[in-house]
Write a protein that holds these residues in place. Structure first.
Motif, PDB file in Angstrom:
ATOM      1  N   GLY A   1       0.803  -1.218   0.000  1.00 11.59           N
ATOM      2  CA  GLY A   1       0.000   0.000   0.000  1.00 11.59           C
ATOM      3  C   GLY A   1       0.831   1.261   0.000  1.00 11.59           C
ATOM      4  N   PHE A   2       0.202   2.349  -0.458  1.00 12.91           N
ATOM      5  CA  PHE A   2       0.849   3.674  -0.398  1.00 12.91           C
ATOM      6  C   PHE A   2      -0.216   4.728  -0.094  1.00 12.91           C
ATOM      7  CE2 PHE A   2      -0.480   3.531  -4.858  1.00 12.91           C
ATOM      8  CZ  PHE A   2      -0.941   4.824  -5.102  1.00 12.91           C
ATOM      9  N   VAL A   3       0.250   5.890   0.352  1.00 11.71           N
ATOM     10  CA  VAL A   3      -0.656   7.006   0.641  1.00 11.71           C
ATOM     11  C   VAL A   3      -0.333   8.141  -0.321  1.00 11.71           C
ATOM     12  CG1 VAL A   3      -1.460   8.622   2.410  1.00 11.71           C
ATOM     13  CG2 VAL A   3      -0.705   6.332   3.075  1.00 11.71           C
ATOM     14  N   SER A   4      -1.361   8.671  -0.965  1.00 11.76           N
ATOM     15  CA  SER A   4      -1.155   9.746  -1.949  1.00 11.76           C
ATOM     16  C   SER A   4      -0.970  11.085  -1.228  1.00 11.76           C
ATOM     17  CB  SER A   4      -2.358   9.839  -2.882  1.00 11.76           C
ATOM     18  OG  SER A   4      -3.445  10.403  -2.172  1.00 11.76           O
ATOM     19  N   THR A   5      -0.631  12.117  -1.997  1.00 12.79           N
ATOM     20  CA  THR A   5      -0.442  13.447  -1.395  1.00 12.79           C
ATOM     21  C   THR A   5      -1.772  13.998  -0.877  1.00 12.79           C
ATOM     22  OG1 THR A   5      -0.707  14.490  -3.545  1.00 12.79           O
ATOM     23  CG2 THR A   5       1.558  14.058  -2.827  1.00 12.79           C
ATOM     24  N   GLU A   6      -2.886  13.393  -1.306  1.00 16.28           N
ATOM     25  CA  GLU A   6      -4.197  13.834  -0.807  1.00 16.28           C
ATOM     26  C   GLU A   6      -4.575  13.077   0.454  1.00 16.28           C
ATOM     27  OE1 GLU A   6      -6.958  14.441  -4.055  1.00 16.28           O
ATOM     28  OE2 GLU A   6      -5.462  16.031  -4.330  1.00 16.28           O
ATOM     29  N   GLY A   7      -3.699  12.185   0.913  1.00 15.47           N
ATOM     30  CA  GLY A   7      -3.971  11.438   2.138  1.00 15.47           C
ATOM     31  C   GLY A   7      -4.809  10.200   1.896  1.00 15.47           C
ATOM     32  N   ARG A   8      -4.961   9.796   0.648  1.00 15.38           N
ATOM     33  CA  ARG A   8      -5.771   8.608   0.365  1.00 15.38           C
ATOM     34  C   ARG A   8      -4.869   7.364   0.372  1.00 15.38           C
ATOM     35  NH1 ARG A   8     -10.786   7.264  -1.324  1.00 15.38           N
ATOM     36  NH2 ARG A   8     -10.819   5.397  -2.644  1.00 15.38           N
ATOM     37  N   PHE A   9      -5.339   6.332   1.057  1.00 24.08           N
ATOM     38  CA  PHE A   9      -4.570   5.081   1.178  1.00 24.08           C
ATOM     39  C   PHE A   9      -5.033   4.094   0.101  1.00 24.08           C
ATOM     40  CE2 PHE A   9      -4.262   0.920   3.682  1.00 24.08           C
ATOM     41  CZ  PHE A   9      -2.935   0.716   3.330  1.00 24.08           C
ATOM     42  N   TYR A  10      -4.105   3.682  -0.739  1.00 21.55           N
ATOM     43  CA  TYR A  10      -4.403   2.693  -1.784  1.00 21.55           C
ATOM     44  C   TYR A  10      -3.660   1.413  -1.420  1.00 21.55           C
ATOM     45  CZ  TYR A  10      -5.904   6.764  -4.495  1.00 21.55           C
ATOM     46  OH  TYR A  10      -6.533   7.900  -4.918  1.00 21.55           O
ATOM     47  N   SER A  11      -4.346   0.278  -1.429  1.00 26.47           N
ATOM     48  CA  SER A  11      -3.655  -0.961  -1.065  1.00 26.47           C
ATOM     49  C   SER A  11      -4.340  -2.152  -1.696  1.00 26.47           C
ATOM     50  CB  SER A  11      -3.646  -1.136   0.460  1.00 26.47           C
ATOM     51  OG  SER A  11      -4.947  -1.412   0.919  1.00 26.47           O
ATOM     52  N   LYS A  12      -3.611  -3.255  -1.693  1.00 32.93           N
ATOM     53  CA  LYS A  12      -4.129  -4.457  -2.318  1.00 32.93           C
ATOM     54  C   LYS A  12      -3.353  -5.638  -1.752  1.00 32.93           C
ATOM     55  CE  LYS A  12      -6.562  -5.997  -5.878  1.00 32.93           C
ATOM     56  NZ  LYS A  12      -7.993  -5.858  -5.929  1.00 32.93           N
ATOM     57  N   VAL A  13      -4.031  -6.761  -1.546  1.00 35.06           N
ATOM     58  CA  VAL A  13      -3.296  -7.987  -1.235  1.00 35.06           C
ATOM     59  C   VAL A  13      -2.814  -8.527  -2.590  1.00 35.06           C
ATOM     60  CG1 VAL A  13      -3.449 -10.339  -0.368  1.00 35.06           C
ATOM     61  CG2 VAL A  13      -4.560  -8.477   0.871  1.00 35.06           C
ATOM     62  N   VAL A  14      -1.489  -8.660  -2.707  1.00 40.98           N
ATOM     63  CA  VAL A  14      -0.875  -9.063  -3.978  1.00 40.98           C
ATOM     64  C   VAL A  14      -0.286 -10.452  -3.802  1.00 40.98           C
ATOM     65  CG1 VAL A  14       0.724  -8.336  -5.810  1.00 40.98           C
ATOM     66  CG2 VAL A  14      -0.307  -6.611  -4.313  1.00 40.98           C
ATOM     67  N   ARG A  15      -0.634 -11.344  -4.737  1.00 38.45           N
ATOM     68  CA  ARG A  15      -0.177 -12.747  -4.617  1.00 38.45           C
ATOM     69  C   ARG A  15       0.821 -13.079  -5.714  1.00 38.45           C
ATOM     70  NH1 ARG A  15      -5.616 -12.487  -3.224  1.00 38.45           N
ATOM     71  NH2 ARG A  15      -5.901 -13.078  -1.042  1.00 38.45           N
ATOM     72  N   ALA A  16       1.419 -14.277  -5.599  1.00 35.37           N
ATOM     73  CA  ALA A  16       2.459 -14.700  -6.550  1.00 35.37           C
ATOM     74  C   ALA A  16       2.000 -14.487  -7.995  1.00 35.37           C
ATOM     75  CB  ALA A  16       2.797 -16.164  -6.312  1.00 35.37           C
ATOM     76  N   GLY A  17       2.859 -13.838  -8.784  1.00 39.35           N
ATOM     77  CA  GLY A  17       2.548 -13.583 -10.198  1.00 39.35           C
ATOM     78  C   GLY A  17       1.834 -12.265 -10.426  1.00 39.35           C
ATOM     79  N   GLU A  18       1.461 -11.561  -9.337  1.00 36.30           N
ATOM     80  CA  GLU A  18       0.730 -10.291  -9.487  1.00 36.30           C
ATOM     81  C   GLU A  18       1.648  -9.100  -9.139  1.00 36.30           C
ATOM     82  OE1 GLU A  18      -3.599 -12.223  -8.251  1.00 36.30           O
ATOM     83  OE2 GLU A  18      -2.555 -10.961  -6.793  1.00 36.30           O
ATOM     84  N   SER A  19       1.242  -7.931  -9.622  1.00 38.53           N
ATOM     85  CA  SER A  19       2.065  -6.727  -9.406  1.00 38.53           C
ATOM     86  C   SER A  19       1.223  -5.567  -8.896  1.00 38.53           C
ATOM     87  CB  SER A  19       2.729  -6.291 -10.721  1.00 38.53           C
ATOM     88  OG  SER A  19       3.545  -7.306 -11.225  1.00 38.53           O
ATOM     89  N   PHE A  20       1.899  -4.626  -8.263  1.00 39.81           N
ATOM     90  CA  PHE A  20       1.258  -3.392  -7.769  1.00 39.81           C
ATOM     91  C   PHE A  20       2.283  -2.279  -7.970  1.00 39.81           C
ATOM     92  CE2 PHE A  20      -0.310  -0.497  -4.371  1.00 39.81           C
ATOM     93  CZ  PHE A  20      -1.674  -0.544  -4.619  1.00 39.81           C
ATOM     94  N   VAL A  21       1.819  -1.093  -8.367  1.00 39.77           N
ATOM     95  CA  VAL A  21       2.789  -0.028  -8.617  1.00 39.77           C
ATOM     96  C   VAL A  21       2.656   1.090  -7.583  1.00 39.77           C
ATOM     97  CG1 VAL A  21       1.381   1.302 -10.291  1.00 39.77           C
ATOM     98  CG2 VAL A  21       3.901   1.331 -10.453  1.00 39.77           C
ATOM     99  N   ILE A  22       3.809   1.580  -7.154  1.00 42.71           N
ATOM    100  CA  ILE A  22       3.873   2.689  -6.189  1.00 42.71           C
ATOM    101  C   ILE A  22       4.377   3.918  -6.950  1.00 42.71           C
ATOM    102  CG2 ILE A  22       4.852   3.451  -3.978  1.00 42.71           C
ATOM    103  CD1 ILE A  22       3.696   0.691  -3.604  1.00 42.71           C
TER     104      ILE A  22
END
Ligand code: GLV
Ligand code: MN
Length: 228
Positions: free
Chosen positions: A138-159
């Motif tokens: 997960g990450f928090v944007s400059t607007e204070g919004r928290f974005y997150s995801k449970v990521v499993r083998a073979g999957e990706s998430f971008v920060i």
């Protein structure tokens, strides 16, 4: 009085160039490769100082296939520590062949319940590709919004670049991810370490006021992050 068309165009071109320079991650290379070399001659980028757009190049005639090879990610770093996390960096300091190429890669190992703690990379976005287990990323944007995801083998998430982020092992077994950066040296600012472990210390009053807590709470936090 309106400016002549040619000077407006020049101004536009200058602004576009400036904007492109500011928005880009690392600068583009100007040759095929520039394997980093320390002034002393041995191939260790960390003992040389980084200059724009990178470290000095090893003479091309002495470059060998091994300069483009990196084996340190075949094994992971120990997770036997309070965070239950081990990060094996693959930036230009560890892998000199990356010099001027604008990318790097880390390996992140997490024990069950382990966390790669809150941090930012001032010079890079980060792609988290999970290879084993499952992580809450997960990450928090400059607007204070928290974005997150449970990521499993073979999957990706971008920060996105500069955002405060973490990876937390929410699975039953060990978890592993490769993290890819659009910078040869993304830089790491560890949130807790930076605030409570700075050397010299940030005054207690500043931290107490900033976090709206009392000085004892700050002392407790400092005791966990100050070295020596
Ligand atoms: C993970 O967040 C990393 O910086 O490698
Ligand atoms: Mn990161």
């Amino acid at each position: 009085m309106s400016k002549p068309a040619s000077s407006s165009f020049l101004l536009l071109l200058l602004s576009a160039t400036l904007l492109a320079t500011v928005c880009r991650a690392d600068p583009d290379p100007v040759q095929d490769f520039c394997v980093a070399v320390a002034p002393g001659g041995h191939n260790n980028a960390s003992s040389s100082s980084s200059t724009y757009p990178g470290f000095p190049c090893k003479p091309a005639s002495t470059v060998v296939s091994d300069d483009f090879f990196f084996a340190a990610h075949a094994g992971g770093a120990s997770t036997d520590n309070p965070m239950g996390a081990g990060v094996t960096p693959g930036n230009v300091e560890a892998f000199p062949g990356l010099n001027t190429l604008g990318l790097s890669i880390n390996r992140v190992d997490l024990a069950p319940g382990g966390v790669n703690p809150l941090h930012t990379h001032p010079r890079s976005a980060e792609l988290v590709h999970v290879e084993a287990g499952e992580m809450l990323v997960g990450f928090v944007s400059t607007e204070g919004r928290f974005y997150s995801k449970v990521v499993r083998a073979g999957e990706s998430f971008v920060i996105p670049r500069g955002m405060v982020h973490f990876q937390y092992n929410v699975g039953k077994g060990a978890a592993r991810a490769m993290t890819v950066f659009n910078s040869q040296l993304p830089g790491v600012v560890l949130a807790a370490q930076t605030l409570f472990g700075a050397d010299p210390e940030i005054p207690d009053d500043v931290l107490a006021k900033s976090f709206q807590v009392d000085a004892d709470t700050i002392k407790l936090l400092k005791s966990k992050f100050q070295k020596g």
